[in-house]
Design an enzyme around this catalytic site. Structure first.
Site, PDB file in Angstrom:
ATOM      1  CE  LYS A 148      -3.810   4.020   2.111  1.00 26.05           C
ATOM      2  NZ  LYS A 148      -5.020   3.491   2.748  1.00 26.05           N
ATOM      3  CE  LYS A 164      -7.437  -2.013   6.763  1.00 25.66           C
ATOM      4  NZ  LYS A 164      -7.478  -0.549   6.829  1.00 25.66           N
ATOM      5  CG  ASP A 182     -10.598  -0.444   5.019  1.00 23.09           C
ATOM      6  OD1 ASP A 182     -10.945  -0.861   6.124  1.00 23.09           O
ATOM      7  OD2 ASP A 182      -9.447   0.038   4.819  1.00 23.09           O
ATOM      8  CD  GLU A 188      -8.947  -0.416   0.663  1.00 17.76           C
ATOM      9  OE1 GLU A 188      -8.009  -0.691  -0.114  1.00 17.76           O
ATOM     10  OE2 GLU A 188      -8.837  -0.511   1.892  1.00 17.76           O
ATOM     11  CB  SER A 210      -0.883  -0.018   1.258  1.00 16.04           C
ATOM     12  OG  SER A 210      -1.614   1.179   1.362  1.00 16.04           O
ATOM     13  CG  ASP A 252      -7.762   2.698   0.632  1.00 18.08           C
ATOM     14  OD1 ASP A 252      -8.916   3.180   0.720  1.00 18.08           O
ATOM     15  OD2 ASP A 252      -7.175   2.158   1.590  1.00 18.08           O
ATOM     16  CE  LYS A 259      -4.731   0.325   0.318  1.00 20.48           C
ATOM     17  NZ  LYS A 259      -5.494  -0.410   1.356  1.00 20.48           N
ATOM     18  N   GLY A 309      -4.425  -4.082   6.046  1.00 19.44           N
ATOM     19  CA  GLY A 309      -3.387  -3.898   7.056  1.00 19.44           C
ATOM     20  C   GLY A 309      -3.531  -2.560   7.736  1.00 19.44           C
TER      21      GLY A 309
HETATM   22  O1  OSB Z   1      -7.089   2.106   4.553  1.00 17.32           O
HETATM   23  O2  OSB Z   1      -6.103   0.274   4.220  1.00 17.32           O
HETATM   24  C1  OSB Z   1      -6.143   1.361   4.808  1.00 17.32           C
HETATM   25  C2  OSB Z   1      -2.996   1.851   6.938  1.00 17.32           C
HETATM   26  C3  OSB Z   1      -3.548   2.399   8.079  1.00 17.32           C
HETATM   27  C4  OSB Z   1      -4.901   2.632   8.114  1.00 17.32           C
HETATM   28  C5  OSB Z   1      -5.706   2.328   7.032  1.00 17.32           C
HETATM   29  C6  OSB Z   1      -5.176   1.753   5.885  1.00 17.32           C
HETATM   30  C7  OSB Z   1      -3.786   1.544   5.832  1.00 17.32           C
HETATM   31  C8  OSB Z   1      -3.101   1.010   4.658  1.00 17.32           C
HETATM   32  C9  OSB Z   1      -1.757   0.347   4.877  1.00 17.32           C
HETATM   33  O3  OSB Z   1      -3.514   1.126   3.530  1.00 17.32           O
HETATM   34  C10 OSB Z   1      -1.852  -1.127   4.846  1.00 17.32           C
HETATM   35  C11 OSB Z   1      -0.609  -1.785   5.390  1.00 17.32           C
HETATM   36  O4  OSB Z   1       0.340  -1.950   4.623  1.00 17.32           O
HETATM   37  O5  OSB Z   1      -0.563  -2.146   6.590  1.00 17.32           O
HETATM   38 MG    MG Z   2      -8.337   1.006   3.206  1.00 19.44          MG
END
Ligand code: OSB
Ligand code: MG
Length: 368
Positions: A163, A262, A238, A213, A135, A188, A161, A290
């Site tokens: 952001k 999660k 999510d 996402e 991510s 995302d 992924k 994650g």
């Molecule tokens: O939205 O998936 C998310 C990290 C912290 C809070 C929300 C998210 C995320 C990530 C990182 O996208 C995922 C990871 O590599 O742990």
């Molecule tokens: Mg997310």
């Protein structure tokens, strides 16, 4: 197992690189490590709530309060027959899923150590290793983003992924897609759009994305269902999915076609497993999200992602993507096929580096 004592540690761990999302930018990650004792054994859990209420209303501070005052007292001195029993014991605590998940994980670790079973075996996981991606946070420019993505591809990650947020969406995604026409790519938004502003996302349909996402608010299943009718690309939820009921309603409504699971967000592994089962029975793909976990949470996510229905790569990257020094002795590395090996030792299969733990602790508390 009788829970005799629980220690809480508020940790602050420097990240290898800053992580920026639509809700903010962090250089270090806060979390709560839980240490639960029974019969001379110790189990570890991680509460993924962050310092700020950006992703969720829960923070390290609220989780600490709820654990100290309500959740841990509800199980101290009690004979528990199984980790999944925690939910009934804390049913009087509304919400605070991440706080509950943290303690539940410590109970799973203890239970596995008592019975000599790995978490993967206890959950019924099928795979020895699980497909993972990375991510990538918001970068200073689309060019810089392409450079960062390239570095991860060179490390062997086969799913990326990125952001996005309003104003930093189409150009970023197009730049990555143009540079890497064949990679598995997804975006995302972490709730940064409304149904009206999400019309800007329409061009993403041309980029062959795996999914989009959480474009809209966490409490907005209905508008997600309307947005899904306007997009060819699958929506994935999510933040919106906090329970099995939300998952069922989202699917019935057509609010998404994929779910990110999660454990922290849904109150632990028992609920995560139940959401997986619901989706699996309907052939809805799920993947493990994650929260920049330490080795403790990462071990749990790997075990969860080994269940049969986790058919998309998880946000479970190698330890070195997050932390130079972790609190577990085990460091998780990326295999050449973009997988990470699932631990098989009893419980979570990790041991704690107590000097690292001490160095990251900003506050601790014993409850007995
Ligand atoms: O939205 O998936 C998310 C990290 C912290 C809070 C929300 C998210 C995320 C990530 C990182 O996208 C995922 C990871 O590599 O742990
Ligand atoms: Mg997310």
């Amino acid at each position: 197992m009788k829970i005799e004592r629980v220690n809480l540690y508020h940790l602050r761990m420097p990240l290898v690189s800053a992580f920026e999302t639509s809700f903010g930018r962090i250089q270090s990650r806060d979390c709560i490590l839980l240490e639960a004792f029974t019969d001379g054994l110790v189990g570890y859990g991680e509460c993924a709530a962050d310092r700020d209420p950006g992703y969720s209303y829960e923070t390290t501070g609220t989780a600490w309060h709820i654990l100290e005052e309500f959740i841990v007292p509800a199980v101290l001195g009690l004979e528990l027959t199984h980790p999944s029993e925690l939910h009934r014991r804390v049913a009087h605590v509304r919400g605070h899923a991440m706080a509950k998940a943290g303690l539940e994980l410590a109970l799973w670790d203890l239970w596995g150590k008592l019975e000599g079973n790995s978490l993967r075996a206890m959950l019924g996981g099928q795979r020895g290793s699980v497909e993972v991606g990375v991510s990538v946070g918001l970068q200073s420019s689309p060019q810089r983003l392409v450079e960062v993505v390239n570095e991860y591809l060179e490390q062997g990650y086969q799913r990326i992924k990125i952001k996005i947020k309003p104003g930093r969406d189409i150009k970023d995604a197009q730049a990555v897609r143009r540079a890497f026409p064949d990679i598995r790519l997804q975006v995302d938004a972490n709730s940064a759009y409304t149904l009206e502003t999400a019309t800007a996302l329409k061009p993403l349909d041309m980029l062959d994305l795996l999914l989009i996402e959480q474009p809209l608010s966490e409490d907005d299943l209905w508008d997600h269902s309307r947005l899904q009718t306007q997009l060819l690309t699958s929506l994935c939820l999510d933040e919106s999915i906090l329970s099995v009921r939300h998952a069922r309603q989202a699917l019935e409504m057509g609010a998404c076609r994929v779910i990110n699971i999660k454990p922290g967000r849904v109150g632990g592994l028992t609920m995560a497993h139940a959401i997986h089962d619901l989706c699996h029975s309907q052939s809805i793909p799920v993947w493990c999200g994650g929260m920049l976990e330490t080795g403790v949470g990462r071990a749990a996510n790997l075990a969860l992602a080994s269940l049969a229905g986790f058919t998309l790569p998880g946000d479970i990257s190698a330890s070195d993507r997050y932390y130079k020094v972790d609190i577990t002795h085990q460091r998780f590395a990326l295999n050449p096929d973009s997988t990470i090996t699932v631990p098989t030792e009893p419980g979570l299969g990790v041991s704690i580096d107590h000097s690292a733990l001490k160095s990251f602790t900003i506050k601790n508390l014993t409850l007995s």
